[in-house]
Each structure stands twice: as structure tokens, then as C-alpha cells.
Design an enzyme around this catalytic site. Structure first.
Site, PDB file in Angstrom:
ATOM      1  N   HIS A  38     -35.501 -69.761   6.907  1.00  0.00           N
ATOM      2  CA  HIS A  38     -36.132 -68.819   7.972  1.00  0.00           C
ATOM      3  C   HIS A  38     -35.498 -69.418   9.275  1.00  0.00           C
ATOM      4  CE1 HIS A  38     -37.751 -68.226  12.082  1.00  0.00           C
ATOM      5  NE2 HIS A  38     -38.363 -66.911  11.669  1.00  0.00           N
ATOM      6  N   ASP A  44     -43.708 -63.994   5.798  1.00  0.00           N
ATOM      7  CA  ASP A  44     -43.877 -62.952   5.679  1.00  0.00           C
ATOM      8  C   ASP A  44     -43.648 -63.306   3.708  1.00  0.00           C
ATOM      9  OD1 ASP A  44     -42.706 -61.680   7.275  1.00  0.00           O
ATOM     10  OD2 ASP A  44     -40.633 -62.007   7.765  1.00  0.00           O
TER      11      ASP A  44
END
Length: 453
Positions: free
Chosen positions: A327, A386
Site C-alpha cells: 500500500h 482490496d
């Protein structure tokens, strides 16, 4: 001399492009590409009271990674989710109220706010027929954006940017987004998938998550656990600070004085991108490919070999990425993924998909090790939200075309809060600088220009 045939001219247009910029020039002029410093930290361009993403501390100028945390109006997202889950309640509407108004609602406020959302959970007469069913789109995000812009034409106070009016517009959009998304999918499914056209009206007594499942499914049926997991997904995706791409777009367009509908349509365009809202779709597709190529889902060595092929651009889409891992902000952990994972296992057990869940968990464990070895860099890497959200949506039988629209149905709450904050703060128009590096040239008269390269 005869003119060049139009067809040939059109075919040759790409060769005329001259848009390459030497990457070394970005360092030379100290350009913060992506509005990020070299160490990955975002360039500070604004202040907000709405959401806070925290993943490191500074100790004597050294960046020390820590487990990630996400705050909504100063309250830890873990405490928010634990609060409503422990009481057996759905939390999305409470989260909407918190992000919009800055405080948790009282019991009376929450009841009234739910009733207000329910009141606004409708579309103008003939809107579904004329704007959605008559103009189906192959991508629901584009259908959402078009529908939002169409609502501008119906609003008599569309250009009124007073706080009271913008708040009303935002609440109406928050309430209507599930309808716009689901009905757009039904149109796509019918006109492009040759499936039966089913349009269910929302029910006033149901939560946002329940209504999404109610409207999506032909039989209207769902379990409490299914609705709970979808509600949790909506809460976890509702806000992520002012710097994420679509929320920053919201601030940028709002700063120009534009109307609410144009702002939200712009944010939708940003979220559509696979680098932003479309990432969970890529995770699901990656795992589909993985399951086809793995002979034994339980063998670490076989899984590691596949992950290495991903990094070498020898598998799946050959992008060199392991989707859902890593991320831009979080390093040690993404708190949203941590919260999600603790509940995903329950749904996987209910659906008889424990083996698939175990594969996800194993990839989450092995991927950082494979990446560290491949890149020969010791770096904290973890799964992001996700990684599990697409798996959850798949278990909920939510069509893959709805994955990013579900994100939008949630994130419009954060966009709305940031739009209101930008207006209330009366900030300047956002206009960062770009340096032009093209060399100065003289104008050449048309008759003196050479047609050759």
C-alpha cells in the site's frame, strides 16, 4: 500536391506524438511525482478533520513503521466497527452521520437520520427508464457518472453551493447511489448479458447494505451474516483521508466553485481507475488465474513459485505486481484488511469456501517474503483492504462489474464530507505548479514546414 488520405493521416497520428519526458529531469528539478516525497510520504497540501491515515512515527528524522491505523473524525475505525458489531447493528448509516457532522449520533439522531436516508432513497419519475435502461453502459462507473450529471438537470438549485444546499444534495446522492449502481448493473446484465431484467424497489425498513442485496438478487433473499459483511465493507471504504486520489479530486474541483454533481462525477472518474478503486477486481482475477495454475493449493513451494512468476512478469497479466499486497501508505498492516480478515473466515465457512480462504491467507503470508527476496530489499509489506474485499464480494454473489461501484456507494460519504469541509474552509483554488521543459523555438510559416520526419 494531393492531400494525404484521411485514413492514412489518422493511422499515422500516434507516430506524431512527442510526449516523452526524461525521467532524470524529475530529479533535476526536484519534482514531487505523484505529490509524494522520495521516501513515499505524501506532500502536505491541506488540512482536514475528517479522516486520518497513520502508519509510521518520526524518531530523530527516521521513519519508523508501525501497525496502520485509520481514524474517522478522531475515532479509531477498530473501535467504530467493534461498537456496532458487538451490539448486532449495521454501522454504515452511523458512519455516514459521523463523517458528515463530526460527532456520533445519539439514538434519536440515528433513527431520524436513517429515516431521512430512507426518504431520499428514490429516483425521479421515469429516471430509471430514460437515463439507465435506455442508455445501458458496459461499465457501471460510467453509468453512475452520467446519472449523477443527469440529476443536475433535475435539481432546481443545482448551482447553489451554500452549505445547507450542498449538505442536502450530498445526502440525497448518498441515499440514491445504491439504486443508481444496482439498476445500472441490471441494465448491463439484460442488454449485454441477455439475462432477465429485474428491477426491485428499495425497502424503507432495510439498511443500505440490506437494500443492495435485496435489489441485486432475484429472490431478494440474504443472510444476516451476508448483510453484516457487506455493511462492514461499506464502513471500511467510506473514508481514507484527504490525500487519496478521488478525495483529492473532490477537493480540487470543489475549490473551483463547481457544483456538487460535477464534483462527484469527477471523483467517480478517478475511482474507476484500476490503480485506485479497481484494485480488488484485479485481486480476484489474479486468484482465478492462480487457482487454474496451482496443482496443490496447500503447498507453500508451489504458491511461492507462482508468486515469483508474477513478479517476473511471467504470469497473469504480466504486470509484475502481486495485487492486494502493499500500500502507498500502510506498511506493517492495513487496519481495514485486519478487521476484514477476522470476519471473512466466518463467511467462507458459511459458504463452504474454507479452502479458498486458506489460499488467500497463505498468499498473504508468503507474498511479502517472496517480494523481499526478489527485490533484495528488506521492507515491511502487508495485505491491503482490496486483498480480501473482492473475495468477500465474490462470496456474496455480487457481480464482478459491481465491485468498484460498491466502493463508490461507500466512498461518496467521504467525498461529501470533504466537499463540505472545502467549502466551509473557503480555501483557495488548488493550483500546483508544472515546469515546462520544452525548448524555445521560432514560429515556422506554413509553406516552409517540412512534411518529413
Amino acid at each position: 500536391m494531393d492531400n494525404m488520405p484521411l485514413e492514412k493521416f489518422e493511422q499515422n497520428l500516434p507516430e506524431k506524438l512527442k510526449n516523452f519526458i526524461d525521467p532524470q529531469l524529475y530529479s533535476k528539478y526536484q519534482v514531487k511525482r505523484g505529490l509524494r516525497d522520495i521516501d513515499g510520504r505524501g506532500v502536505l497540501v491541506g488540512l482536514t478533520e475528517i479522516g486520518d491515515v497513520h502508519s509510521y512515527i518520526i524518531d530523530e528524522n527516521d521513519i519508523i513503521p508501525i501497525p496502520g491505523s485509520l481514524m474517522y473524525r478522531g475515532i479509531n475505525i477498530e473501535h467504530i466497527t467493534n461498537g456496532f458489531l458487538s451490539e448486532g447493528r449495521f454501522g454504515f448509516e452511523e458512519t455516514c452521520y459521523l463523517l458528515l457532522f463530526g460527532e456520533l449520533p445519539t439514538k434519536e439522531d440515528l433513527i431520524s437520520f436513517r429515516e431521512l436516508i430512507s426518504k431520499y432513497r428514490s429516483l425521479p419519475e421515469d429516471f430509471v427508464r430514460d437515463m439507465i435502461l435506455k442508455m445501458p453502459s458496459k461499465n457501471i462507473m460510467n453509468s453512475l457518472a452520467r446519472s449523477v450529471l443527469a440529476l443536475y438537470s433535475i435539481d432546481e438549485k443545482a448551482d447553489d453551493t451554500s452549505l445547507n444546499n450542498v449538505l442536502k444534495q450530498c445526502i440525497r446522492l448518498i441515499a440514491s447511489f445504491p439504486l443508481l449502481g444496482v439498476y445500472s448493473y441490471q441494465a448491463l446484465s439484460h442488454y449485454y448479458g441477455n439475462k432477465s431484467l429485474i428491477i426491485h424497489s428499495p425497502q424503507p425498513y432495510l439498511s443500505t447494505a440490506e437494500n443492495i442485496l435485496h435489489m441485486l438478487r432475484a429472490d431478494n433473499k440474504y443472510t444476516k451474516l451476508e448483510a453484516t459483511l457487506l455493511d462492514l465493507a461499506l464502513v471500511l471504504h467510506a473514508e481514507h483521508g484527504g490525500g487519496n486520489n478521488s478525495t483529492f479530486v473532490t477537493h480540487v474541483v470543489t475549490s473551483t466553485g463547481s457544483d456538487t454533481y460535477s464534483v462527484i462525477a469527477s471523483a467517480l472518474g478517478s475511482l474507476k481507475g484500476p490503480r485506485h478503486g479497481g484494485a480488488n477486481l484485479k485481486v480476484v482475477e489474479m486468484f482465478d488465474d492462480m487457482k487454474l495454475n496451482l496443482k496443490d493449493w496447500k503447498k507453500d513451494g508451489e504458491i511461492e513459485d507462482y508468486l515469483l512468476k508474477l513478479l517476473k512478469k511471467e504470469a497473469f497479466d504480466r504486470s509484475g505486481l502481486i495485487y492486494g499486497i502493499g500500500h502507498a501508505v500502510y506498511s506493517i498492516s492495513d487496519p481495514r484488511a485486519v478487521i476484514f480478515k477476522s470476519h471473512v473466515k466466518k463467511l467462507a465457512k458459511e459458504k463452504g469456501l474454507e479452502d479458498e480462504y486458506n489460499l488467500y491467507a497463505k498468499v498473504e503470508e508468503l507474498a511479502p517474503k517472496v517480494m523481499e527476496k526478489f527485490f533484495k530489499v528488506s521492507k515491511n509489506i502487508s495485505a491491503n483492504v482490496d486483498f480480501y474485499s473482492g473475495f468477500v464480494y465474490r462470496m456474496l454473489d455480487i457481480p464482478i462489474e459491481m465491485f468498484t461501484p460498491i466502493f463508490a456507494i461507500s466512498r461518496i460519504v467521504g467525498w461529501s464530507a470533504h466537499r463540505i469541509e472545502e467549502i466551509a474552509s473557503n480555501g483557495k483554488i488548488i493550483r500546483p505548479a508544472y515546469k515546462c521543459i520544452s525548448k524555445r523555438r521560432a514560429y515556422t510559416p506554413l509553406e516552409n514546414r517540412c512534411s518529413g520526419k
